[in-house]
Motif scaffolding. Sequence first.
Motif, mmCIF file in Angstrom:
data_model
loop_
_atom_site.group_PDB
_atom_site.id
_atom_site.type_symbol
_atom_site.label_atom_id
_atom_site.label_comp_id
_atom_site.label_asym_id
_atom_site.label_seq_id
_atom_site.Cartn_x
_atom_site.Cartn_y
_atom_site.Cartn_z
ATOM 1 N N MET A 64 -29.395 -2.270 45.424
ATOM 2 C CA MET A 64 -27.852 -3.337 45.072
ATOM 3 C C MET A 64 -27.347 -3.381 46.633
ATOM 4 N N MET A 65 -27.585 -2.587 47.404
ATOM 5 C CA MET A 65 -27.390 -2.314 48.848
ATOM 6 C C MET A 65 -28.223 -3.178 50.143
ATOM 7 N N HIS A 66 -29.595 -3.253 49.173
ATOM 8 C CA HIS A 66 -30.164 -4.431 50.131
ATOM 9 C C HIS A 66 -30.112 -5.675 49.553
ATOM 10 N N ASP A 67 -29.951 -5.937 47.828
ATOM 11 C CA ASP A 67 -29.071 -7.203 47.800
ATOM 12 C C ASP A 67 -27.938 -7.309 47.748
ATOM 13 N N TRP A 68 -26.908 -7.011 47.753
ATOM 14 C CA TRP A 68 -25.297 -6.753 49.344
ATOM 15 C C TRP A 68 -25.547 -7.412 50.052
ATOM 16 N N ALA A 69 -25.845 -6.559 50.806
ATOM 17 C CA ALA A 69 -26.345 -7.826 52.543
ATOM 18 C C ALA A 69 -26.814 -8.576 52.532
ATOM 19 N N ILE A 70 -28.336 -8.730 51.736
ATOM 20 C CA ILE A 70 -28.197 -10.445 51.742
ATOM 21 C C ILE A 70 -27.252 -11.057 50.962
ATOM 22 N N ASP A 71 -26.806 -11.031 49.918
ATOM 23 C CA ASP A 71 -26.132 -12.085 49.441
ATOM 24 C C ASP A 71 -24.862 -12.387 50.233
ATOM 25 N N GLU A 72 -23.887 -10.732 50.234
ATOM 26 C CA GLU A 72 -22.653 -11.014 50.921
ATOM 27 C C GLU A 72 -22.560 -11.085 52.228
ATOM 28 N N LEU A 73 -23.152 -9.989 53.416
ATOM 29 C CA LEU A 73 -23.888 -9.607 54.202
ATOM 30 C C LEU A 73 -24.235 -11.117 55.251
ATOM 31 N N GLY A 74 -25.375 -11.692 54.995
ATOM 32 C CA GLY A 74 -24.949 -12.923 54.856
ATOM 33 C C GLY A 74 -27.007 -12.151 55.481
ATOM 34 N N CYS A 75 -27.222 -11.338 54.982
ATOM 35 C CA CYS A 75 -29.129 -11.312 56.071
ATOM 36 C C CYS A 75 -29.563 -12.305 55.669
ATOM 37 N N GLU A 76 -30.497 -12.498 56.527
ATOM 38 C CA GLU A 76 -31.284 -13.714 57.031
ATOM 39 C C GLU A 76 -32.684 -13.420 55.911
ATOM 40 N N HIS A 77 -33.346 -12.479 55.759
ATOM 41 C CA HIS A 77 -34.540 -11.999 54.960
ATOM 42 C C HIS A 77 -34.816 -10.277 54.444
ATOM 43 N N ALA A 78 -35.446 -10.354 53.660
ATOM 44 C CA ALA A 78 -35.332 -9.069 52.440
ATOM 45 C C ALA A 78 -36.617 -8.323 53.704
ATOM 46 N N CYS A 79 -36.781 -6.689 53.359
ATOM 47 C CA CYS A 79 -36.627 -6.241 54.276
ATOM 48 C C CYS A 79 -38.505 -6.392 53.823
ATOM 49 N N THR A 80 -39.181 -5.297 54.158
ATOM 50 C CA THR A 80 -40.961 -5.760 54.588
ATOM 51 C C THR A 80 -41.363 -5.467 52.902
#
Length: 116
Positions: free
Chosen positions: A96-112
């Motif tokens: 959930m933190m991973h997805d939140w960081a991508i969706d809401e904080l604008g992280c451009e890519h997922a972890c490896t």
Amino acid sequence: MIKWNGKEYRCPVEVGMDAISGKWKSLILWHLHEGDKRYKELERIVPGVSQKMLTQQLKEMERDGLLIRTVYPEVPPRVEYALTPLGHSAFPILKMMHDWAIDELGCEHACTRSSD
């Protein structure tokens, strides 16, 4: 008061944060979710962690019941780390933190690691 691992807490959130907080614990949990890892593998996939800190975090996580350390009687000895059921149960929080960081904080890519 809540007592856990010899410490007192006022809120279950404090207990949960203590168990998985720190700069490295969440990343270790994230990567161990995909399978058992040897120490050197963890050192390689958790960028920037020192040997001292990785060892300390692994010991704390073992103490807290999040992972198990298995030493195989070989020469040289082989040591592997694996999540316990308790450790695996923390993965949805990290996801959930991973997805939140991508969706809401604008992280451009997922972890490896692959996303479950």
